[in-house]
Design a protein around this motif. Structure first.
Motif, PDB file in Angstrom:
ATOM      1  N   VAL A  39     -66.853 -90.892 -35.675  1.00 23.22           N
ATOM      2  CA  VAL A  39     -66.452 -91.566 -34.405  1.00 23.22           C
ATOM      3  C   VAL A  39     -65.288 -92.084 -34.682  1.00 23.22           C
ATOM      4  O   VAL A  39     -64.178 -92.263 -33.789  1.00 23.22           O
ATOM      5  CB  VAL A  39     -67.587 -92.877 -34.165  1.00 23.22           C
ATOM      6  N   GLU A  40     -64.756 -92.767 -35.910  1.00 23.39           N
ATOM      7  CA  GLU A  40     -63.428 -93.187 -36.372  1.00 23.39           C
ATOM      8  C   GLU A  40     -62.553 -92.157 -36.449  1.00 23.39           C
ATOM      9  O   GLU A  40     -61.109 -92.300 -35.771  1.00 23.39           O
ATOM     10  CB  GLU A  40     -63.450 -94.037 -37.699  1.00 23.39           C
ATOM     11  N   PHE A  43     -61.578 -91.335 -32.875  1.00 26.37           N
ATOM     12  CA  PHE A  43     -60.644 -92.271 -32.136  1.00 26.37           C
ATOM     13  C   PHE A  43     -59.131 -91.903 -32.615  1.00 26.37           C
ATOM     14  O   PHE A  43     -58.298 -92.129 -31.651  1.00 26.37           O
ATOM     15  CB  PHE A  43     -60.990 -93.755 -32.787  1.00 26.37           C
ATOM     16  N   VAL A  62     -55.710-105.050 -28.254  1.00 21.19           N
ATOM     17  CA  VAL A  62     -56.132-105.050 -29.812  1.00 21.19           C
ATOM     18  C   VAL A  62     -55.671-106.310 -30.379  1.00 21.19           C
ATOM     19  O   VAL A  62     -56.212-106.994 -31.231  1.00 21.19           O
ATOM     20  CB  VAL A  62     -55.944-103.759 -30.455  1.00 21.19           C
ATOM     21  N   GLU A  67     -61.960-109.562 -26.181  1.00 18.95           N
ATOM     22  CA  GLU A  67     -62.008-108.165 -25.702  1.00 18.95           C
ATOM     23  C   GLU A  67     -62.179-108.089 -24.299  1.00 18.95           C
ATOM     24  O   GLU A  67     -61.813-107.004 -23.728  1.00 18.95           O
ATOM     25  CB  GLU A  67     -63.415-107.531 -26.145  1.00 18.95           C
ATOM     26  N   LEU A  94     -62.290 -95.729 -24.016  1.00 21.81           N
ATOM     27  CA  LEU A  94     -61.760 -96.946 -24.924  1.00 21.81           C
ATOM     28  C   LEU A  94     -61.710 -98.229 -24.095  1.00 21.81           C
ATOM     29  O   LEU A  94     -61.724 -99.243 -24.815  1.00 21.81           O
ATOM     30  CB  LEU A  94     -60.507 -96.478 -25.356  1.00 21.81           C
ATOM     31  N   CYS A 166     -63.359-101.428 -25.870  1.00 15.29           N
ATOM     32  CA  CYS A 166     -64.466-100.945 -26.431  1.00 15.29           C
ATOM     33  C   CYS A 166     -64.329-100.625 -27.878  1.00 15.29           C
ATOM     34  O   CYS A 166     -65.496-100.305 -28.529  1.00 15.29           O
ATOM     35  CB  CYS A 166     -65.147 -99.893 -25.765  1.00 15.29           C
ATOM     36  N   ILE A 167     -63.193-100.770 -28.450  1.00 17.39           N
ATOM     37  CA  ILE A 167     -62.985-100.262 -29.772  1.00 17.39           C
ATOM     38  C   ILE A 167     -62.428-101.310 -30.837  1.00 17.39           C
ATOM     39  O   ILE A 167     -61.909-101.155 -31.949  1.00 17.39           O
ATOM     40  CB  ILE A 167     -62.106 -99.070 -30.068  1.00 17.39           C
ATOM     41  N   SER A 170     -63.972-101.067 -34.283  1.00 21.53           N
ATOM     42  CA  SER A 170     -63.288-100.046 -35.060  1.00 21.53           C
ATOM     43  C   SER A 170     -62.021-100.498 -35.582  1.00 21.53           C
ATOM     44  O   SER A 170     -61.787-100.178 -36.481  1.00 21.53           O
ATOM     45  CB  SER A 170     -63.260 -98.778 -34.354  1.00 21.53           C
ATOM     46  N   CYS A 171     -61.172-101.185 -34.882  1.00 23.19           N
ATOM     47  CA  CYS A 171     -60.141-101.497 -35.197  1.00 23.19           C
ATOM     48  C   CYS A 171     -60.120-102.749 -36.006  1.00 23.19           C
ATOM     49  O   CYS A 171     -59.195-102.604 -37.161  1.00 23.19           O
ATOM     50  CB  CYS A 171     -59.374-102.169 -34.034  1.00 23.19           C
TER      51      CYS A 171
END
Length: 564
Positions: A39-40, A43, A62, A67, A94, A166-167, A170-171
């Motif tokens: 997934v990463e 991205f 970000v 969010e 995203l 949505c990320i 992950s960030c």
């Protein structure tokens, strides 16, 4: 080998933040690619293929708090039309264009007038006046437990939508792998570019990184989330149940021990003694990554619970083997009390030497250190306020090379003010030869030249022991002329014995006798105590060291004389 040089995009570039973000992504992909999930990786590839404006807008979101965003609050000249930049982000998954919003989130996005329009029905059902304030309205609706829903369901007539990035998770993971912590954020690049922060350039290889397995990243994030929940007031019993096993990574094991300690303190304050004991035990054993404070808190709480024999059995062997002055000091007091409670013959502790003391009666009240400094100051015997800055600063300047030696696990990103393992038990032993070489300059006379040269060459570069604003060349020159190298060596060795504990507790003032007679003292350290104040434990340890080695130090007790 690469250089750990902090390089940030110039702020003249309107897309500086995008360049910095892409630098982090490239760094993580190169050094931590094996730790990224599919997934990463997807991205990273997806982000690279987005239009420039969309990439810039996503990074803007970000780097902001939260969010959820209203498009009208995402207007940036260098990006252009916000909706045009948003569309590819929504299409790529995203950004969510119609997220469900709970009451708390709704209140962060709408103004009071808008809330009164959107929630007119809920306000009436709650029996609240139409003029209710935002805080009272929020509390009343939170108490009703209303179900989350999209903005269009809360407010069909809403003039614009609210979108959600949505990320963020992950960030945050990518940021963690870059910095090795979640304390630092994207502003580090800006501060470095503005010159507010400068960092030492350290050479290191591509394998120098904070994490070597993905489960280590997972463990860090889990511990961080538990700490966040504790700070938000969640019950320690619930958090203790979610506490994972101690990681086998020594650095993460230390973080785990500190979290157990924090949970134990909260449980003890809340009257949950058994839970606190369990958590302190998890924090304090086994060594070496365990917390000495956890052990002491366990033993003190066991004493208060009347478990004197159990505490004694644990404390006696610890007192024999500990190399930590802080722990030894606490154990000595604890053992004296436990033996007395158990009617055992107490061991006679070595008497603590009484420091030299003198009393001043001066007009006041005022700032005690400043008052004493001004009273004692003479042109030939200037007095400087140096609490925890002069001796530690001399140490940091003399031992610069040892502190910034690029050993594995010490440096792994360009924005480090010092080595990541600074307070690990093996920090000094891993660098023993480096510190030995630095301290040898105290024996051959090179120390003065080295310290002053480092002060000039490294001016403003972050060092955990050097407070640049407190050290000027005149003070350094005078101090180096007056303090014998043998005294510096004693102080530096004591500092190295426990860097975390002994970097504090140093005296407030130093008086330098610039015209002292040959053979006489050239300086004295002065700890100032105002009315009702007394020496703290770390100050007493330093004073004991000074007394043992005949380093001139005194405690000044200040008494105020009120002027009529």
């Amino acid at each position: 080998m690469n250089s750990n040089q902090a390089v940030a995009a110039p702020l003249e570039d309107p897309l500086y933040y995008l360049a910095n973000f892409e630098h982090v992504l490239a760094w993580v992909a190169e050094r931590h690619g094996d730790l990224l999930s599919d997934v990463e990786h997807n991205f990273l590839a997806l982000f690279a293929g987005l239009p420039l404006g969309s990439r810039a807008l996503l990074v803007r979101m970000v780097m902001r708090k939260g969010e959820h965003f209203r498009p009208s609050r995402l207007v940036y000249p260098e990006i252009g039309n916000t909706e045009s930049a948003l569309a590819p982000l929504v299409a790529a998954g995203l950004v969510e264009e119609a997220p469900v919003l709970d009451v708390a989130t709704l209140f962060t996005q709408l103004r009071l007038a808008e809330l009164r329009q959107a929630l007119a029905t809920e306000i009436a059902e709650a029996g609240l006046p139409a003029t209710v304030g935002k805080g009272a309205l929020r509390e009343a609706l939170l108490a009703r437990g209303l179900m989350p829903r999209p903005l269009s369901a809360w407010w069909p007539e809403a003039p614009e939508r609210v979108v959600r990035v949505c990320i963020m998770a992950s960030c945050d993971r990518l940021r963690l792998m870059f910095f090795g912590n979640l304390r630092q954020d994207w502003s580090e690049f800006v501060l470095a570019e503005l010159g507010h922060q400068r960092f030492e350039a350290v050479a290191f290889g591509a394998d120098s990184r904070a994490f070597h397995r993905r489960d280590e990243v997972d463990a860090y994030l889990a511990l961080h989330d538990l700490r966040r929940r504790l700070e938000e007031g969640e019950a320690p019993a619930d958090l203790a149940e979610a506490l994972p096993a101690r990681p086998d990574n020594p650095w993460l094991a230390s973080r785990h021990a500190r979290l157990c300690l924090a949970l134990g303190r909260r449980a003890e304050r809340d009257g949950m003694a058994e839970l606190a004991l369990t958590l302190y035990r998890r924090a304090g054993w086994p060594a070496p990554e365990a917390s000495g404070e956890g052990r002491i808190r366990y033993l003190r709480l066991a004493e208060r619970q009347g478990r004197w024999r159990q505490a004694l059995i644990l404390a006696e062997p610890l007192a024999r083997v500990t190399r930590d002055d802080v722990e030894a000091q606490a154990l000595g007091r604890l053992l004296t009390r436990l033996r007395r409670r158990l009617s055992l013959v107490p061991e006679t502790p070595a008497p603590e030497p009484a420091p030299e003391r003198f009393t001043l009666r001066l007009p006041g009240p005022g700032r005690v250190e400043q008052t004493v400094r001004e009273h004692l100051h003479r042109e030939a015997a200037p007095v400087h306020y140096v609490e925890n800055t002069l001796l530690t600063g001399l140490f940091g300047l003399l031992c610069w090379e040892a502190l910034f030696t690029p050993l594995p696990g010490a440096f792994f990103h360009p924005f480090q003010s010092g080595p990541a393992d600074l307070y690990r038990d093996d920090f000094v032993t891993r660098r023993r030869d480096h510190f030995k070489a630095c301290l040898a300059r105290l024996d051959d006379g090179r120390y003065r030249r080295t310290i002053l040269a480092t002060w000039r060459d490294k001016q403003g570069i972050a060092n955990p022991f050097v407070h640049w604003e407190a050290l000027d060349e005149a003070l350094l020159t005078q101090a180096l002329a007056c303090i014998p190298p043998a005294h510096l060596r004693i102080c530096f060795d004591h500092l190295l014995s426990n860097l975390r504990a002994n970097r504090a507790g140093l005296p407030d003032l130093i008086q330098l006798f610039l015209e002292a007679s040959p053979g006489g003292p050239r300086y004295r350290l002065i700890e100032v105590k105002g009315p009702g104040d007394r020496l703290q434990d770390n100050q007493r340890r330093w004073m004991t060291l000074f007394h043992r080695h005949e380093i001139p130090a005194a405690v000044c007790h200040l008494e105020w004389v009120r002027e009529r």
